[in-house]
Scaffold this motif. Sequence first.
Motif, short mmCIF file in Angstrom:
data_model
loop_
_atom_site.label_atom_id
_atom_site.label_comp_id
_atom_site.label_asym_id
_atom_site.label_seq_id
_atom_site.Cartn_x
_atom_site.Cartn_y
_atom_site.Cartn_z
N GLN A 192 -45.08 54.03 -38.52
CA GLN A 192 -46.38 53.39 -39.27
C GLN A 192 -46.03 52.86 -40.46
O GLN A 192 -45.11 52.85 -41.14
N ASP A 193 -47.19 52.02 -40.93
CA ASP A 193 -47.04 51.37 -42.13
C ASP A 193 -47.70 52.22 -43.27
O ASP A 193 -48.75 52.42 -43.43
N LEU A 194 -46.65 52.64 -44.04
CA LEU A 194 -47.22 53.51 -45.25
C LEU A 194 -48.28 52.51 -46.27
O LEU A 194 -49.30 53.26 -46.70
N ASN A 195 -47.90 51.50 -46.56
CA ASN A 195 -48.77 50.72 -47.43
C ASN A 195 -50.11 50.62 -46.79
O ASN A 195 -51.29 50.90 -47.51
N GLU A 196 -50.38 50.51 -45.63
CA GLU A 196 -51.71 50.42 -44.96
C GLU A 196 -52.45 51.97 -45.26
O GLU A 196 -53.55 51.96 -45.48
N VAL A 197 -51.58 52.86 -44.78
CA VAL A 197 -52.18 54.11 -44.90
C VAL A 197 -52.73 54.57 -46.39
O VAL A 197 -53.85 54.98 -46.45
N ILE A 198 -51.89 54.14 -47.24
CA ILE A 198 -52.45 54.39 -48.81
C ILE A 198 -53.71 53.44 -49.00
O ILE A 198 -54.69 54.10 -49.44
N SER A 199 -53.69 52.23 -48.57
CA SER A 199 -55.00 51.40 -48.91
C SER A 199 -56.02 51.88 -48.40
O SER A 199 -57.31 51.84 -48.80
N GLU A 200 -55.74 52.27 -46.87
CA GLU A 200 -57.06 52.92 -46.37
C GLU A 200 -57.69 53.76 -47.07
O GLU A 200 -58.82 54.27 -47.09
N GLN A 217 -49.83 48.89 -56.08
CA GLN A 217 -48.97 47.98 -55.95
C GLN A 217 -48.04 48.49 -54.85
O GLN A 217 -47.01 49.06 -54.87
N PRO A 218 -48.24 47.82 -53.43
CA PRO A 218 -47.41 48.15 -52.49
C PRO A 218 -46.11 47.24 -52.45
O PRO A 218 -46.08 46.11 -52.97
N ASP A 219 -45.09 47.81 -52.02
CA ASP A 219 -43.68 47.10 -52.05
C ASP A 219 -43.92 46.37 -50.70
O ASP A 219 -44.03 46.86 -49.68
N GLU A 220 -43.68 44.86 -50.95
CA GLU A 220 -44.13 44.23 -49.72
C GLU A 220 -42.78 44.38 -48.61
O GLU A 220 -42.82 43.94 -47.45
N ASP A 262 -36.30 52.00 -51.52
CA ASP A 262 -35.16 51.87 -52.15
C ASP A 262 -33.86 51.73 -50.98
O ASP A 262 -33.50 52.77 -50.28
N LYS A 263 -33.26 50.37 -50.81
CA LYS A 263 -32.65 50.22 -49.60
C LYS A 263 -31.45 50.83 -49.86
O LYS A 263 -30.73 51.39 -48.48
N SER A 264 -30.66 51.02 -51.02
CA SER A 264 -29.33 51.54 -50.99
C SER A 264 -29.40 52.72 -50.73
O SER A 264 -28.76 53.45 -50.11
N LEU A 265 -30.51 53.69 -51.12
CA LEU A 265 -30.59 55.27 -50.94
C LEU A 265 -31.41 55.60 -49.74
O LEU A 265 -31.33 56.63 -49.21
N GLN A 266 -31.80 54.33 -48.89
CA GLN A 266 -32.65 54.56 -47.93
C GLN A 266 -33.73 55.57 -48.11
O GLN A 266 -34.02 56.37 -47.34
N ILE A 267 -34.43 55.57 -49.18
CA ILE A 267 -35.71 56.28 -49.31
C ILE A 267 -36.89 55.31 -49.80
O ILE A 267 -36.66 54.03 -50.23
N VAL A 268 -38.03 55.88 -49.64
CA VAL A 268 -39.04 55.32 -50.09
C VAL A 268 -39.77 56.28 -51.12
O VAL A 268 -39.78 57.48 -50.96
N ILE A 269 -40.15 55.65 -52.10
CA ILE A 269 -40.57 56.15 -53.27
C ILE A 269 -42.02 55.98 -53.65
O ILE A 269 -42.53 54.83 -53.62
N ILE A 331 -43.13 61.26 -55.03
CA ILE A 331 -42.80 61.50 -53.58
C ILE A 331 -41.64 60.70 -53.22
O ILE A 331 -41.74 59.58 -53.28
N GLU A 332 -40.49 61.29 -52.69
CA GLU A 332 -39.35 60.64 -52.01
C GLU A 332 -39.27 60.89 -50.58
O GLU A 332 -39.08 62.05 -50.25
N LEU A 333 -39.26 59.93 -49.79
CA LEU A 333 -39.37 59.98 -48.17
C LEU A 333 -38.26 59.38 -47.61
O LEU A 333 -37.83 58.28 -48.05
#
Length: 340
Positions: A192-200, A217-220, A262-269, A331-333
């Motif tokens: 799923q696209d998290l940015n989309e979920v948030i803007s919706e 401010q979504p991370d593109e 965060d690509k190096s930690l492989q997490i989404v903040i 939140i870190e996922l």
Amino acid sequence: KNVNAGVITLDRSGKIITINETAVTLFGLREEDCLNKNYREIFTSELIRKIRFFLRNQERTRQDLESREIELSLPDRNVHLAISFTRLNDEQNNYIGMLIIINDLTEIINAQKAVAWREVARRIAHEIKNPLTPIALSAERIQRKYASLLQEGDKVLSSCTSTIIKQVSALKQLVNEFSNFARMPQAKPTMQDLNEVISETLNLYRHARPDCDFSFQPDENLVPFLFDQEQMKRVMTNLVDNSLAAIKSVGGGSINITTKLDKSLQIVIIEICDTGLGISQQDKSKLFEPYFSTKQAGMGLGLAIVKTIVQDHRGFIRVKDNHPRGTCFIIELPFNLEAP
Ligand SMILES: Nc1ncnc2c1ncn2[C@@H]1O[C@H](COP(=O)(O)OP(=O)(O)OP(=O)(O)O)[C@@H](O)[C@H]1O
Ligand SMILES: [Mg+2]
């Protein structure tokens, strides 16, 4: 140095001789700022009091070891620690310093509390739910059978029965919320696209609340990843709801949401910051507990549900103060592209 417990040694004057990585991280310090400083300059007053208490106590009792559990307020969170103090002696049995070992029990204790609460919620829900249906059915029956027999204009019976029916249905709804919490469905992650979920989610609120400025401010670079869309919407609505309430009580403000991969930690903040009322230090440790609420009509389940969902996604959530005022939830996922 690399054990999981925090380890600190003091010399006889109270100077910090060693402090390991875990202890430094736990207290939000830097090793070079601590070494050779007196512990009184470094630690919070609560911890200082505990250390001093032990020193005094063991002068009196000559005990070599003491363990205790303490709750401590750190600048950004409250922690539950198991601390053991060990007296260090030289060969002549003279006091030469102290070894302090610290275990952070916060997560374990919170998890235990959550399990206990779920069990309570499940039982209450069950016990309350059972008699509700017969109560409502009986009231309906009384209404059908007798209301027509009474004189026109005598509304007492029908207004009483409809009060019963209405209140029972309100109770049912309440109980359902209890049991929803106790039996939250397992997360079913899909791409799923998290940015989309948030803007919706934000769009649902934008027009309804002109007293609040929303920005996102979504991370593109954040491409779709694995998460449960419905549940993540619940997370966002609960957090935004809370922020809106906090903003309302100060008469207006803004909510700012950011996502970051965060690509190096492989997490989404995900950060949700508001300029609302803010949260007292004291309340911070209870926020995520079920049924903790400072609102008159609050169930206190919002953040408990949020935390459960985030944990089901193997993520973390924490809270900190926003500057100059308000609150941030972070939140870190895990950024999973394939099922682990
Ligand atoms: N953004 C925020 N700013 C200030 N206080 C907050 C914020 N978010 C949560 N809180 C505090 O945390 C408490 C618990 O929040 P939670 O969402 O769990 O319950 P609630 O909002 O009171 O009720 P419910 O969400 O079940 O309707 C709130 O009552 C409020 O005091
Ligand atoms: Mg809430």
